[in-house]
Motif scaffolding. Structure first.
Motif, PDB file in Angstrom:
ATOM      1  N   LEU A  76      38.779  54.486  48.036  1.00 53.50           N
ATOM      2  CA  LEU A  76      37.964  55.043  47.031  1.00 53.50           C
ATOM      3  C   LEU A  76      37.941  54.106  45.816  1.00 53.50           C
ATOM      4  O   LEU A  76      36.770  53.978  44.946  1.00 53.50           O
ATOM      5  CB  LEU A  76      38.817  56.174  46.500  1.00 53.50           C
ATOM      6  CG  LEU A  76      38.766  57.495  47.292  1.00 53.50           C
ATOM      7  CD1 LEU A  76      39.911  58.605  47.147  1.00 53.50           C
ATOM      8  CD2 LEU A  76      37.317  58.285  47.514  1.00 53.50           C
ATOM      9  N   SER A  77      38.696  53.154  45.621  1.00 53.18           N
ATOM     10  CA  SER A  77      38.711  52.495  44.284  1.00 53.18           C
ATOM     11  C   SER A  77      39.607  53.235  43.250  1.00 53.18           C
ATOM     12  O   SER A  77      39.763  54.758  43.334  1.00 53.18           O
ATOM     13  CB  SER A  77      37.704  51.902  43.874  1.00 53.18           C
ATOM     14  OG  SER A  77      37.208  52.844  42.795  1.00 53.18           O
ATOM     15  N   ASN A  78      40.233  52.765  42.364  1.00 56.69           N
ATOM     16  CA  ASN A  78      41.075  53.511  41.187  1.00 56.69           C
ATOM     17  C   ASN A  78      40.124  54.018  40.217  1.00 56.69           C
ATOM     18  O   ASN A  78      40.970  54.578  39.208  1.00 56.69           O
ATOM     19  CB  ASN A  78      42.048  52.250  40.832  1.00 56.69           C
ATOM     20  CG  ASN A  78      43.253  52.185  41.948  1.00 56.69           C
ATOM     21  OD1 ASN A  78      43.897  53.082  42.272  1.00 56.69           O
ATOM     22  ND2 ASN A  78      43.221  51.001  42.272  1.00 56.69           N
ATOM     23  N   VAL A  79      39.055  54.464  40.385  1.00 58.91           N
ATOM     24  CA  VAL A  79      38.206  55.377  39.577  1.00 58.91           C
ATOM     25  C   VAL A  79      38.573  56.590  39.980  1.00 58.91           C
ATOM     26  O   VAL A  79      38.353  57.350  38.901  1.00 58.91           O
ATOM     27  CB  VAL A  79      36.718  55.202  39.806  1.00 58.91           C
ATOM     28  CG1 VAL A  79      36.000  56.214  39.105  1.00 58.91           C
ATOM     29  CG2 VAL A  79      36.075  53.527  39.526  1.00 58.91           C
ATOM     30  N   MET A  80      39.164  56.809  41.236  1.00 52.20           N
ATOM     31  CA  MET A  80      39.750  58.076  41.476  1.00 52.20           C
ATOM     32  C   MET A  80      41.148  57.773  42.169  1.00 52.20           C
ATOM     33  O   MET A  80      41.440  56.797  42.504  1.00 52.20           O
ATOM     34  CB  MET A  80      38.900  58.572  42.701  1.00 52.20           C
ATOM     35  CG  MET A  80      37.398  59.275  42.152  1.00 52.20           C
ATOM     36  SD  MET A  80      36.611  59.532  43.805  1.00 52.20           S
ATOM     37  CE  MET A  80      34.906  59.335  43.022  1.00 52.20           C
ATOM     38  N   ALA A 104      50.295  48.126  44.656  1.00 50.79           N
ATOM     39  CA  ALA A 104      49.452  46.789  44.892  1.00 50.79           C
ATOM     40  C   ALA A 104      49.628  46.473  46.504  1.00 50.79           C
ATOM     41  O   ALA A 104      49.726  47.351  47.350  1.00 50.79           O
ATOM     42  CB  ALA A 104      50.225  45.569  44.157  1.00 50.79           C
ATOM     43  N   ASN A 105      49.187  45.367  46.890  1.00 53.89           N
ATOM     44  CA  ASN A 105      48.887  45.034  48.381  1.00 53.89           C
ATOM     45  C   ASN A 105      49.949  44.210  48.828  1.00 53.89           C
ATOM     46  O   ASN A 105      49.850  44.069  50.206  1.00 53.89           O
ATOM     47  CB  ASN A 105      47.701  44.516  48.633  1.00 53.89           C
ATOM     48  CG  ASN A 105      46.485  45.374  47.984  1.00 53.89           C
ATOM     49  OD1 ASN A 105      46.165  46.517  48.151  1.00 53.89           O
ATOM     50  ND2 ASN A 105      45.918  44.507  47.052  1.00 53.89           N
ATOM     51  N   GLY A 281      45.246  45.839  37.223  1.00 52.60           N
ATOM     52  CA  GLY A 281      44.503  46.333  38.310  1.00 52.60           C
ATOM     53  C   GLY A 281      44.516  45.916  39.279  1.00 52.60           C
ATOM     54  O   GLY A 281      44.957  44.814  39.642  1.00 52.60           O
ATOM     55  N   SER A 282      44.001  46.519  40.538  1.00 54.40           N
ATOM     56  CA  SER A 282      43.790  45.997  41.720  1.00 54.40           C
ATOM     57  C   SER A 282      42.782  47.003  42.537  1.00 54.40           C
ATOM     58  O   SER A 282      42.996  48.218  42.704  1.00 54.40           O
ATOM     59  CB  SER A 282      45.340  46.253  42.544  1.00 54.40           C
ATOM     60  OG  SER A 282      45.260  46.199  43.973  1.00 54.40           O
ATOM     61  N   THR A 283      41.969  46.245  43.167  1.00 53.44           N
ATOM     62  CA  THR A 283      40.995  47.012  44.118  1.00 53.44           C
ATOM     63  C   THR A 283      41.761  47.758  45.215  1.00 53.44           C
ATOM     64  O   THR A 283      41.205  48.819  45.195  1.00 53.44           O
ATOM     65  CB  THR A 283      39.831  46.036  44.852  1.00 53.44           C
ATOM     66  OG1 THR A 283      39.113  45.319  43.587  1.00 53.44           O
ATOM     67  CG2 THR A 283      38.876  46.730  45.619  1.00 53.44           C
ATOM     68  N   TYR A 284      42.387  47.161  46.009  1.00 54.74           N
ATOM     69  CA  TYR A 284      42.792  47.916  46.956  1.00 54.74           C
ATOM     70  C   TYR A 284      44.339  48.774  46.699  1.00 54.74           C
ATOM     71  O   TYR A 284      44.742  49.527  47.471  1.00 54.74           O
ATOM     72  CB  TYR A 284      43.148  47.169  48.344  1.00 54.74           C
ATOM     73  CG  TYR A 284      41.968  46.429  48.796  1.00 54.74           C
ATOM     74  CD1 TYR A 284      40.875  47.087  49.611  1.00 54.74           C
ATOM     75  CD2 TYR A 284      41.526  45.097  48.513  1.00 54.74           C
ATOM     76  CE1 TYR A 284      39.725  46.706  50.078  1.00 54.74           C
ATOM     77  CE2 TYR A 284      40.514  44.570  49.240  1.00 54.74           C
ATOM     78  CZ  TYR A 284      39.876  45.456  49.923  1.00 54.74           C
ATOM     79  OH  TYR A 284      38.410  44.711  50.584  1.00 54.74           O
TER      80      TYR A 284
END
Length: 405
Positions: A76-80, A104-105, A281-284
């Motif tokens: 989703l991404s961290n917008v949600m 994180a990943n 932040g982190s995309t995944y």
């Protein structure tokens, strides 16, 4: 599967950046603690993907979670936010000292977050003078430029230009060396509660408790890198629990996803508030697929029978390795805790850990090294006892090969 072109080890040299030198063996299938290569040869896995495959290969609970979530929602991404991430975070908080979680990943990313948080906390709470990070020689915290600088092995951090500043290194298990460095300028001490890559070195009781006290005296945060020791590896859910010392920040990865890439940084509400909106932040990070698999791994490992089984299986390893050593005299010490075990090579075999790894592979057992003179074992936490015995029999044949070479 039919339309794939043939894949060989030579293809690696053709298409991959040459920073790795992988084995000639290409595994294609795994089940439990056994793996099969392209030719159908079977191996017993004492490596665990470097302490990652805490439940072996293709564990039904993990496969089930992956399939179920794979049909629902991947990213989703961290917008949600998402349900698996929140469930996993709640379980991590409920079962540790922590009150807040950042996903994180990988271990390196979790450590990167921990280091940035420690610096930000110190800046906002104490002021601009408080930036020093104390870490340990032979420590390992990942390969990003910040984490590799904090790691205590110059061979990994040299040769890339100017390094992040104000990072110093003490000697593990030497409290005096920490006292000599620490001051009001110190913002954090970063350590593994058992050095992994550095040679499977357990902390003394005096040392680990002394480090905690020094942090308290100098208003510094204690950061435990539990990337390798966490999720049952030492027989406790996290290694700090068996040491009687609680860190301010803890990082976890590797076994957290049982083989699926995920990492997390755990801390208190009071410290966490300094990573406010926009600071990191982190995309995944926290994606539903990873968190669903990690939740299944976490639920499976924290079972008291699984955790109790770790020390019981460790005893079989220690007994078996000592029996091999009585015959061949290759180790000066078998050390470690739980199922993170290091065979320290005797003076005659210094620098030859890789020889044992290669011979073991030929005999059908996968092992690891921790530096040039330690053979490392980090198997599945639920490896069947018969697989341990069979793997040790194969390892003994490998030892005999090296000794008689």
């Amino acid at each position: 599967m039919s339309n794939h072109p043939p894949v060989s080890r030579e293809l690696f040299d053709e298409v991959m950046v040459p920073n790795y030198s992988p084995s000639a063996v290409i595994p294609v299938r795994g089940e439990g603690s056994r793996v099969w290569d392209q030719q159908g040869k079977e191996y017993i896995d004492f490596a665990g993907g470097i302490a990652v495959n805490c439940l072996g290969h293709c564990h039904p609970a993990l496969v089930g979670a992956l399939k179920e979530q794979g049909e629902k929602l991947w990213h989703l991404s961290n917008v949600m936010t998402n349900e698996p991430a929140l469930r996993l975070a709640k379980k991590l908080v409920d079962n540790t000292f922590a009150e807040k979680v950042y996903f994180a990943n990988s271990g390196a990313e979790s450590n990167e977050a921990a280091l940035k948080l420690a610096r930000r906390w110190a800046l906002e709470v104490h002021g601009e003078h408080k930036t020093q990070i104390i870490a340990f020689k032979q420590g390992f915290h990942g390969r990003t430029f910040f984490t590799v600088t904090v790691g205590g092995q110059a061979a990994y951090s040299d040769g890339f230009g100017p390094k992040p500043g104000d990072v110093v290194h003490a000697e593990y298990n030497n409290l005096e060396s920490v006292k000599a460095l620490i001051s009001e300028k110190t913002c954090a001490i970063v350590m593994e509660p058992l050095q992994g890559e550095g040679g499977i070195i357990s902390p003394t009781d005096e040392f680990v408790k002394g480090v905690r006290e020094l942090c308290d005296q100098h208003n510094a945060l204690l950061v435990f890198d539990e990337v390798q020791t966490g999720i049952g590896r030492t027989g406790d859910l996290y290694a700090y629990m068996g040491l009687g010392v609680t860190p301010d920040i803890l990082t976890t990865a590797k076994a957290l996803g049982g083989g699926f890439p995920i990492g997390a940084m755990l801390t208190t509400t009071e410290i966490a508030k300094h990573l406010k909106i926009g600071t990191h932040g982190s995309t995944y990070g926290g994606n539903p697929l990873a968190c669903a698999v990690a939740e299944a791994a976490f639920d499976t490992v924290k079972d008291s029978a699984v955790l109790a089984g770790v020390s019981q299986k460790a005893a079989i390893y220690n007994e078996g390795l000592n029996a091999i050593n009585d015959k061949y005299h290759v180790f000066k010490e078998i050390r470690g805790k739980g199922l993170l075990i290091g065979g320290v090579l005797s003076d005659d075999y210094q620098g030859k850990a890789k020889d044992f790894l290669i011979a073991a592979m030929e005999e059908g057992v996968m092992t690891l090294v921790a530096g040039a003179s330690v053979v490392r074992f980090a198997p599945s936490l639920v490896i069947p006892d018969e697989d341990i015995q069979e793997g040790l029999a194969r390892f003994e044949r490998a030892v005999a090969k090296v000794v008689n070479a």
